[in-house]
Design an enzyme around this catalytic site. Structure first.
Site, PDB file in Angstrom:
ATOM      1  N   SER A   1       0.844  -1.199   0.000  1.00  0.00           N
ATOM      2  CA  SER A   1       0.000   0.000   0.000  1.00  0.00           C
ATOM      3  C   SER A   1       0.874   1.243   0.000  1.00  0.00           C
ATOM      4  O   SER A   1       2.069   1.160  -0.326  1.00  0.00           O
ATOM      5  CB  SER A   1      -0.939  -0.024   1.211  1.00  0.00           C
ATOM      6  OG  SER A   1      -1.924   0.975   1.081  1.00  0.00           O
ATOM      7  N   ASN A   2       0.329   2.387   0.334  1.00  0.00           N
ATOM      8  CA  ASN A   2       1.122   3.629   0.383  1.00  0.00           C
ATOM      9  C   ASN A   2       0.608   4.528   1.504  1.00  0.00           C
ATOM     10  O   ASN A   2      -0.315   4.173   2.214  1.00  0.00           O
ATOM     11  CB  ASN A   2       1.089   4.335  -0.973  1.00  0.00           C
ATOM     12  CG  ASN A   2      -0.333   4.613  -1.410  1.00  0.00           C
ATOM     13  OD1 ASN A   2      -1.059   5.354  -0.758  1.00  0.00           O
ATOM     14  ND2 ASN A   2      -0.760   3.979  -2.499  1.00  0.00           N
ATOM     15  N   ARG A   3       1.203   5.719   1.622  1.00  0.00           N
ATOM     16  CA  ARG A   3       0.924   6.582   2.779  1.00  0.00           C
ATOM     17  C   ARG A   3      -0.318   7.456   2.626  1.00  0.00           C
ATOM     18  O   ARG A   3      -0.569   8.320   3.467  1.00  0.00           O
ATOM     19  CB  ARG A   3       2.108   7.522   3.017  1.00  0.00           C
ATOM     20  CG  ARG A   3       3.358   6.840   3.433  1.00  0.00           C
ATOM     21  CD  ARG A   3       4.445   7.882   3.679  1.00  0.00           C
ATOM     22  NE  ARG A   3       5.746   7.259   3.691  1.00  0.00           N
ATOM     23  CZ  ARG A   3       6.228   6.558   4.709  1.00  0.00           C
ATOM     24  NH1 ARG A   3       5.515   6.398   5.787  1.00  0.00           N
ATOM     25  NH2 ARG A   3       7.428   6.025   4.634  1.00  0.00           N
TER      26      ARG A   3
ATOM     27  N   ALA B   1      -4.599   7.297  -4.441  1.00  0.00           N
ATOM     28  CA  ALA B   1      -3.222   6.877  -4.692  1.00  0.00           C
ATOM     29  C   ALA B   1      -3.285   5.375  -4.968  1.00  0.00           C
ATOM     30  O   ALA B   1      -3.110   4.556  -4.055  1.00  0.00           O
ATOM     31  CB  ALA B   1      -2.358   7.184  -3.488  1.00  0.00           C
TER      32      ALA B   1
END
Ligand code: CTP
Length: 403
Positions: free
Chosen positions: A207-209, A274
């Site tokens: 995943s991402n932030r 995102a």
């Protein structure tokens, strides 16, 4: 957005009176005609001549001006909205008592226009029981209050009492003016937000932030501006804004499916999500056990939801985001073209106060036909308003009715 609107701006005696210049600039930039009325003490802090130059309108102060006979009645009648910024503790008390001993206080009794006040005062005054009681009385009478902010004050102390910033005041003006004629009424807005999660095994994922804050702010403002809003959201900690339909998804594939189902019915599409660019080629059915040696994970690209979308309706406006760490304008412009967007919001996510998981953002807006416009650092909520405003400006063709 404020074209054709007449705003009566009252300025009272406070050190923050100089900020009325920024406010006049912000409101006139949005198209409003601003008539300024100064109280006698406001003259000590800001010059009527400067306000006249900024507003392009005569600045009035006196009830007994032979050149502007009955100005209080004319201004009171013509105004679409009355804004008093800054309003001092003294003037708040005058309003609460219903006094009418100068032009501004008299026209407040004469006007039927919605009224907003933005207080500014020194530490402790805002919490004084007299001010609290006066404020609650004014609220009961339907006057809206833009709360002062916390920060350094003119006295050198720190605390609540600073005049709200001009963008916050302008946004409150728009919200109040749009109550009866919301600018996005009739629009169907589709927004994606947050990260996606691509499962490696039952307990792990890529995943991402992304926090989803930008997309949720857009959904909230679009709904307040009268749009019918669907928010497709990856996993976040945020609650859906009221009046917004939220579809919760996890992976890029789930987001793509939900997006394509809603795409055609939408008149405005804003893709803030995102989306993870890669996912594991296969997801392990059971938790992967450690083996004590180096492991590799085979990844494949996820679908580019924005780029591979079906052709939309002629009237559909499509806005994308570009998260960059280098060559901001060049990379964002490439995405604008490749993804056939009307507008791209370019983010240098390495800047402090921009990008993932913070309350503010610093962006450039790039339209299909046009230069990049740099915006100053601002809250994601204020930026949401700016993006929606710019998106609406692009629309030139009238909306056909939906099939
Ligand atoms: N986007 C998308 N589907 C993806 C990846 C991105 O729809 N699989 C959308 C994003 O929501 C955003 C825009 O495309 O509106 C640009 O996303 P960004 O992550 O900045 O760029 P990428 O296209 O993924 O390219 P790169 O990661 O190489 O910069």
């Amino acid at each position: 957005m404020l074209a054709g609107k007449k705003i009566l701006l009252g300025v009272t005696g406070s050190i923050a009176a100089y900020k009325s210049l920024h406010l006049v600039r912000e409101l006139t930039k949005a198209g409003a005609c601003v008539n300024v009325v100064l109280t006698a003490t406001a003259h000590e802090f800001v010059s009527p001549l400067t306000l006249k130059v900024f507003s392009g309108q005569p600045v009035l102060s006196s009830l007994f001006d032979p050149e502007n006979d009955m100005a209080h009645l004319r201004l009171a009648e013509e105004a679409d909205l009355v804004l008093i910024a800054p309003v001092s503790a003294h003037f708040i008390a005058k309003m609460a008592a219903g006094l009418a001993d100068d032009l501004l206080s008299t026209l407040l009794l004469a006007t039927k226009a919605p009224t907003l006040i933005a207080p500014a005062m020194d530490l402790g005054m805002w919490d004084h029981p007299a001010v609290r009681e006066n404020i609650s009385l004014l609220k009961k009478r339907g006057i809206q209050v833009i709360e002062p902010e916390s920060g350094p004050l003119a006295s050198g102390k720190e605390g609540v009492g600073r005049l709200a910033c001009e963008q916050t005041i302008t946004e409150a003006v728009m919200t109040l003016l749009f109550e009866n004629h919301p600018p996005l009424s009739g629009e169907v807005v589709l927004i994606t937000a947050g990260p996606t999660e691509e499962a490696i095994d039952p307990v792990r994922f890529i995943s991402n932030r992304s926090s989803g804050k930008m997309g949720y702010a857009l959904a909230e403002v679009a709904s307040q501006w009268g749009a019918d809003v669907t928010l497709i959201s990856g996993p976040t900690q945020l609650s859906p804004p009221s009046g917004v339909e939220r579809i919760s998804v996890r992976s890029a594939a789930e987001m793509e499916k939900a997006f394509n189902l809603k795409l055609y019915a939408s008149s405005i599409v804003i893709m803030t999500a995102a989306v993870s660019d890669y996912r594991p080629v296969s997801t392990a059915k059971q938790k992967i056990k450690k083996t004590g040696s180096v492991r590799t994970l085979d990844l494949e690209e996820t679908p580019d939801i924005l780029e591979t979308r079906a052709l939309g309706r002629d009237d559909q406006l499509v806005v994308g985001f570009a998260a960059e760490t280098e060559n901001l304008i060049e990379n964002a412009t490439k995405k604008l073209k490749n993804k056939r967007l009307d507008l791209i919001v370019a983010n240098d996510v390495t800047l402090e106060g921009a990008g993932f998981d913070v309350e503010t953002n610093i962006v450039h807006l790039i339209k299909r036909a046009g230069e990049a416009t740099a915006l100053p650092k601002m809250s994601k909520r204020l930026l949401a308003g700016k993006i929606l405003e710019e998106t609406l400006k692009i629309r030139t063709i009238p909306l056909p009715s939906l099939p």
